[in-house]
Design an enzyme around this catalytic site. Structure first.
Site, PDB file in Angstrom:
ATOM      1  N   SER A 126      -3.036 -28.450  45.848  1.00  0.00           N
ATOM      2  CA  SER A 126      -3.955 -29.491  45.810  1.00  0.00           C
ATOM      3  C   SER A 126      -4.705 -29.817  47.291  1.00  0.00           C
ATOM      4  O   SER A 126      -4.063 -29.716  48.120  1.00  0.00           O
ATOM      5  CB  SER A 126      -3.227 -30.800  45.253  1.00  0.00           C
ATOM      6  OG  SER A 126      -4.381 -32.021  45.437  1.00  0.00           O
ATOM      7  N   TYR A 150       3.666 -37.492  45.462  1.00  0.00           N
ATOM      8  CA  TYR A 150       3.093 -36.575  44.824  1.00  0.00           C
ATOM      9  C   TYR A 150       2.495 -35.468  45.764  1.00  0.00           C
ATOM     10  O   TYR A 150       2.917 -34.154  45.602  1.00  0.00           O
ATOM     11  CB  TYR A 150       1.968 -36.949  43.962  1.00  0.00           C
ATOM     12  CG  TYR A 150       0.946 -35.727  43.562  1.00  0.00           C
ATOM     13  CD1 TYR A 150       1.546 -34.886  42.477  1.00  0.00           C
ATOM     14  CD2 TYR A 150      -0.278 -35.650  44.031  1.00  0.00           C
ATOM     15  CE1 TYR A 150       0.572 -33.766  42.096  1.00  0.00           C
ATOM     16  CE2 TYR A 150      -1.177 -34.486  43.581  1.00  0.00           C
ATOM     17  CZ  TYR A 150      -0.707 -33.635  42.559  1.00  0.00           C
ATOM     18  OH  TYR A 150      -1.336 -32.325  42.241  1.00  0.00           O
ATOM     19  N   LYS A 154       3.860 -31.326  46.633  1.00  0.00           N
ATOM     20  CA  LYS A 154       2.708 -30.334  46.593  1.00  0.00           C
ATOM     21  C   LYS A 154       3.122 -29.487  48.205  1.00  0.00           C
ATOM     22  O   LYS A 154       2.954 -28.092  48.265  1.00  0.00           O
ATOM     23  CB  LYS A 154       1.378 -30.521  46.615  1.00  0.00           C
ATOM     24  CG  LYS A 154       0.894 -30.885  45.120  1.00  0.00           C
ATOM     25  CD  LYS A 154       1.256 -29.713  44.314  1.00  0.00           C
ATOM     26  CE  LYS A 154       1.256 -30.152  42.722  1.00  0.00           C
ATOM     27  NZ  LYS A 154       1.650 -29.161  41.926  1.00  0.00           N
TER      28      LYS A 154
HETATM   29  P1  NAD Z   1      -1.497 -31.750  33.349  1.00  0.00           P
HETATM   30  O1  NAD Z   1      -0.505 -32.826  33.053  1.00  0.00           O
HETATM   31  O2  NAD Z   1      -2.770 -31.980  32.115  1.00  0.00           O
HETATM   32  O3  NAD Z   1      -0.416 -30.300  32.770  1.00  0.00           O
HETATM   33  C1  NAD Z   1       0.658 -30.189  33.407  1.00  0.00           C
HETATM   34  C2  NAD Z   1       1.411 -29.630  32.256  1.00  0.00           C
HETATM   35  O4  NAD Z   1       2.887 -29.614  32.331  1.00  0.00           O
HETATM   36  C3  NAD Z   1       1.423 -30.505  30.840  1.00  0.00           C
HETATM   37  O5  NAD Z   1       1.274 -29.887  29.818  1.00  0.00           O
HETATM   38  C4  NAD Z   1       2.880 -30.846  30.801  1.00  0.00           C
HETATM   39  O6  NAD Z   1       3.512 -31.343  29.541  1.00  0.00           O
HETATM   40  C5  NAD Z   1       3.707 -29.922  31.670  1.00  0.00           C
HETATM   41  N1  NAD Z   1       4.923 -30.092  32.062  1.00  0.00           N
HETATM   42  C6  NAD Z   1       5.140 -31.194  33.059  1.00  0.00           C
HETATM   43  N2  NAD Z   1       6.428 -31.042  33.588  1.00  0.00           N
HETATM   44  C7  NAD Z   1       7.022 -30.059  32.908  1.00  0.00           C
HETATM   45  C8  NAD Z   1       8.369 -29.443  32.820  1.00  0.00           C
HETATM   46  N3  NAD Z   1       9.409 -29.880  33.708  1.00  0.00           N
HETATM   47  N4  NAD Z   1       8.547 -28.406  32.076  1.00  0.00           N
HETATM   48  C9  NAD Z   1       7.530 -27.762  31.443  1.00  0.00           C
HETATM   49  N5  NAD Z   1       6.306 -28.373  31.400  1.00  0.00           N
HETATM   50  C10 NAD Z   1       6.004 -29.525  32.052  1.00  0.00           C
HETATM   51  O7  NAD Z   1      -2.002 -31.434  34.617  1.00  0.00           O
HETATM   52  P2  NAD Z   1      -3.110 -30.696  34.899  1.00  0.00           P
HETATM   53  O8  NAD Z   1      -4.091 -31.441  35.368  1.00  0.00           O
HETATM   54  O9  NAD Z   1      -3.319 -29.497  34.177  1.00  0.00           O
HETATM   55  O10 NAD Z   1      -2.616 -30.021  36.245  1.00  0.00           O
HETATM   56  C11 NAD Z   1      -1.945 -28.665  36.542  1.00  0.00           C
HETATM   57  C12 NAD Z   1      -1.265 -28.411  37.806  1.00  0.00           C
HETATM   58  O11 NAD Z   1      -2.175 -28.739  39.073  1.00  0.00           O
HETATM   59  C13 NAD Z   1      -0.156 -29.589  38.392  1.00  0.00           C
HETATM   60  O12 NAD Z   1       0.910 -29.004  38.954  1.00  0.00           O
HETATM   61  C14 NAD Z   1      -1.053 -30.275  39.259  1.00  0.00           C
HETATM   62  O13 NAD Z   1      -0.224 -31.017  40.164  1.00  0.00           O
HETATM   63  C15 NAD Z   1      -1.898 -29.553  39.778  1.00  0.00           C
HETATM   64  N6  NAD Z   1      -3.247 -30.287  40.077  1.00  0.00           N
HETATM   65  C16 NAD Z   1      -4.053 -30.742  39.341  1.00  0.00           C
HETATM   66  C17 NAD Z   1      -5.246 -31.553  39.888  1.00  0.00           C
HETATM   67  C18 NAD Z   1      -6.034 -32.207  38.948  1.00  0.00           C
HETATM   68  O14 NAD Z   1      -6.881 -33.021  39.456  1.00  0.00           O
HETATM   69  N7  NAD Z   1      -5.926 -32.108  37.613  1.00  0.00           N
HETATM   70  C19 NAD Z   1      -5.685 -31.386  41.183  1.00  0.00           C
HETATM   71  C20 NAD Z   1      -4.767 -30.574  41.949  1.00  0.00           C
HETATM   72  C21 NAD Z   1      -3.602 -30.001  41.673  1.00  0.00           C
HETATM   73  N1  UFG Z   2     -12.898 -43.924  41.824  1.00  0.00           N
HETATM   74  C1  UFG Z   2     -13.586 -45.183  41.618  1.00  0.00           C
HETATM   75  N2  UFG Z   2     -13.046 -45.589  40.301  1.00  0.00           N
HETATM   76  C2  UFG Z   2     -12.090 -45.143  39.617  1.00  0.00           C
HETATM   77  C3  UFG Z   2     -11.656 -43.928  40.012  1.00  0.00           C
HETATM   78  C4  UFG Z   2     -11.982 -43.206  40.880  1.00  0.00           C
HETATM   79  O1  UFG Z   2     -14.307 -45.588  42.499  1.00  0.00           O
HETATM   80  O2  UFG Z   2     -11.980 -45.747  38.601  1.00  0.00           O
HETATM   81  C5  UFG Z   2     -13.442 -43.132  43.217  1.00  0.00           C
HETATM   82  C6  UFG Z   2     -12.301 -42.916  44.102  1.00  0.00           C
HETATM   83  O3  UFG Z   2     -12.284 -44.019  45.036  1.00  0.00           O
HETATM   84  C7  UFG Z   2     -12.713 -41.579  44.833  1.00  0.00           C
HETATM   85  C8  UFG Z   2     -13.455 -40.681  43.715  1.00  0.00           C
HETATM   86  O4  UFG Z   2     -14.012 -41.865  42.795  1.00  0.00           O
HETATM   87  O5  UFG Z   2     -13.715 -41.848  45.669  1.00  0.00           O
HETATM   88  C9  UFG Z   2     -12.695 -39.967  43.190  1.00  0.00           C
HETATM   89  O6  UFG Z   2     -11.245 -40.258  42.504  1.00  0.00           O
HETATM   90  P1  UFG Z   2     -10.402 -39.489  41.789  1.00  0.00           P
HETATM   91  O7  UFG Z   2      -9.277 -40.626  41.375  1.00  0.00           O
HETATM   92  O8  UFG Z   2     -11.168 -39.004  40.393  1.00  0.00           O
HETATM   93  O9  UFG Z   2      -9.677 -38.416  42.405  1.00  0.00           O
HETATM   94  P2  UFG Z   2      -9.045 -38.293  43.893  1.00  0.00           P
HETATM   95  O10 UFG Z   2      -9.977 -37.231  44.911  1.00  0.00           O
HETATM   96  O11 UFG Z   2      -8.623 -39.376  44.348  1.00  0.00           O
HETATM   97  O12 UFG Z   2      -7.888 -37.440  43.455  1.00  0.00           O
HETATM   98  C10 UFG Z   2      -8.017 -36.074  42.875  1.00  0.00           C
HETATM   99  C11 UFG Z   2      -6.483 -35.909  41.911  1.00  0.00           C
HETATM  100  C12 UFG Z   2      -5.462 -35.822  43.062  1.00  0.00           C
HETATM  101  C13 UFG Z   2      -5.730 -34.826  43.864  1.00  0.00           C
HETATM  102  C14 UFG Z   2      -7.111 -34.923  44.643  1.00  0.00           C
HETATM  103  C15 UFG Z   2      -7.490 -33.719  45.481  1.00  0.00           C
HETATM  104  O13 UFG Z   2      -6.180 -36.972  41.102  1.00  0.00           O
HETATM  105  O14 UFG Z   2      -4.306 -35.253  42.256  1.00  0.00           O
HETATM  106  O15 UFG Z   2      -8.068 -35.202  43.687  1.00  0.00           O
HETATM  107  O16 UFG Z   2      -7.410 -32.461  44.611  1.00  0.00           O
HETATM  108  F1  UFG Z   2      -4.695 -34.467  44.750  1.00  0.00           F
END
Ligand code: NAD
Ligand code: UFG
Length: 339
Positions: A126, A150, A154
């Site tokens: 991330s 979190y 990562k």
């Molecule tokens: P998500 O929660 O939608 O998907 C994660 C999936 O993993 C879910 O289906 C959940 O049921 C499954 N899971 C969790 N723990 C498990 C376990 N122990 N065994 C089997 N399945 C399990 O999340 P996402 O947004 O699709 O994110 C996927 C990956 O990308 C995660 O590792 C997350 O940290 C990373 N990531 C996401 C974002 C974001 O903004 N969505 C940003 C950066 C990194």
């Molecule tokens: N924000 C608001 N109101 C809300 C939610 C968010 O103003 O209700 C603002 C935040 O302050 C930020 C921007 O919108 O400026 C984006 O916020 P998000 O919560 O959507 O995303 P973040 O950048 O904080 O975090 C996301 C994921 C993290 C990941 C990160 C970098 O949630 O898991 O992007 O990839 F690590």
């Protein structure tokens, strides 16, 4: 023989879109998910949209016995590891659950891969590992730091992979640092449905637009950004999914450990996102300014050059498509996959 890709967390937001992309590019897919943060219906929809079936194992990535069975039975050639917890705020409340799920899951997966001789892995990291950036846009060599459990899982995950590769150079490891994935499949049938109150911006805005919530809370308007609100690199979920298929190219180049930013290189502010979604939805979306959210940074966006040069990948979809598809998904599925 076609490659067989094990997708852990394949029912989740990024996983389900990536499974769809893999199937559409003629890969064989096996999914492992415990549905702790997803619904089995997402995989049914992927099957319907692609017209293809694939094995789904319902279980935990920390279960080594199950992993061994899957590798033996399915002849897995590579793994895309999404399974884990991802809520920044929650990770400070239940840190042990985050370390357990995100790190024990990765360790057990790597141990089983080592024992069966499968050396190809893509790891979901991330942009959070860059902490509060000193310079923008962020290149992959920028300094790393984290401020919450979190993010630490990562960064530790990345360190585990670096140590593993230093000890055994036969691995093929790709670390992908995602910026802010948003949007949904253009069909409006596959998308993200956060549990409870959305902590991410775009799901919150779309819930306000369809009347589920009163107004958007804008966390801070006094950052050092053009309009004072936070700036992020929002990337369409389909572009992000294609980035995984592109990253699999690294598996064909022998061995290595590589890191790529998956972002667009373009930052948008909170107010720009509200305006974009207002235009798409054809209505004013009410918002109010609140104080800053603890732990938030002013701005974060990628330099995506490395992925373009080495993987031939770059984001193709812009803000208009991101807003249109996010809104279509929200409108058609106000209760997510429960409908
Ligand atoms: P998500 O929660 O939608 O998907 C994660 C999936 O993993 C879910 O289906 C959940 O049921 C499954 N899971 C969790 N723990 C498990 C376990 N122990 N065994 C089997 N399945 C399990 O999340 P996402 O947004 O699709 O994110 C996927 C990956 O990308 C995660 O590792 C997350 O940290 C990373 N990531 C996401 C974002 C974001 O903004 N969505 C940003 C950066 C990194
Ligand atoms: N924000 C608001 N109101 C809300 C939610 C968010 O103003 O209700 C603002 C935040 O302050 C930020 C921007 O919108 O400026 C984006 O916020 P998000 O919560 O959507 O995303 P973040 O950048 O904080 O975090 C996301 C994921 C993290 C990941 C990160 C970098 O949630 O898991 O992007 O990839 F690590």
């Amino acid at each position: 023989m076609a490659e067989t890709i094990l997708v852990t967390g394949g029912a989740g937001y990024i996983g389900s879109h990536t499974v769809l992309e893999l199937l559409e590019t003629s890969h064989r897919v096996v999914v492992l998910d415990n549905f702790s943060n997803s619904h089995p219906k997402s995989l049914e929809v992927v099957k319907e949209l692609t017209g293809q079936a694939f094995p789904v194992y319902v279980g935990d990535v920390r279960d080594k016995g199950l992993l061994e069975q899957i590798f033996q039975k399915e002849e897995v050639t590579g793994v895309i590891h999404f399974a884990g917890f991802k809520a920044v705020g929650e990770s400070s409340q239940i840190p042990l659950a985050y370390y357990d799920n995100n790190l024990v899951g990765l360790l057990h997966l790597l141990e089983v891969m080592q024992s069966v001789g499968c050396r190809n892995l893509i790891f979901s990291s991330s942009a959070t590992v860059y902490g509060d950036p000193q310079e923008l846009p962020l290149t992959e060599t920028a300094p790393l730091s984290v401020t919450n459990p979190y993010g630490r899982t990562k960064l530790m995950g990345e360190e585990i992979l670096r140590d593993l590769f230093a000890a055994d150079g036969s691995w093929n490891l790709v670390i992908l640092r995602y910026f802010n994935p948003i949007g949904a499949h253009p069909s409006g049938r596959l998308g993200e449905h956060p549990q409870g109150i959305p902590s991410n911006l775009v799901p919150y805005i779309t819930q306000v637009a369809c009347g589920l919530r009163d107004h958007v809370r804008v966390f801070g308007d006094n950052y050092a950004t053009p309009d004072g609100t936070g700036v992020r690199d929002y990337i369409h979920i389909q572009d992000l999914s294609r980035g995984h298929v592109a990253a699999m190219k690294r598996w064909a180049t022998g061995s290595g450990l590589s890191v790529y930013n998956l972002g667009t290189g373009q930052g948008y502010s909170v107010l720009e996102m509200i305006r974009g979604l207002s235009q798409t939805a054809g209505q004013e979306i009410p918002y109010q300014i609140y104080s800053r959210r603890p732990g938030d940074i002013a701005a974060c966006y990628a330099d995506p050059t490395k992925a373009r040069e080495e993987l031939g990948w770059e984001a193709q979809l812009g803000l208009e498509e991101m807003c249109r598809h996010a809104w279509k998904w929200q409108r058609l599925n106000p209760n997510g996959f429960q409908d």
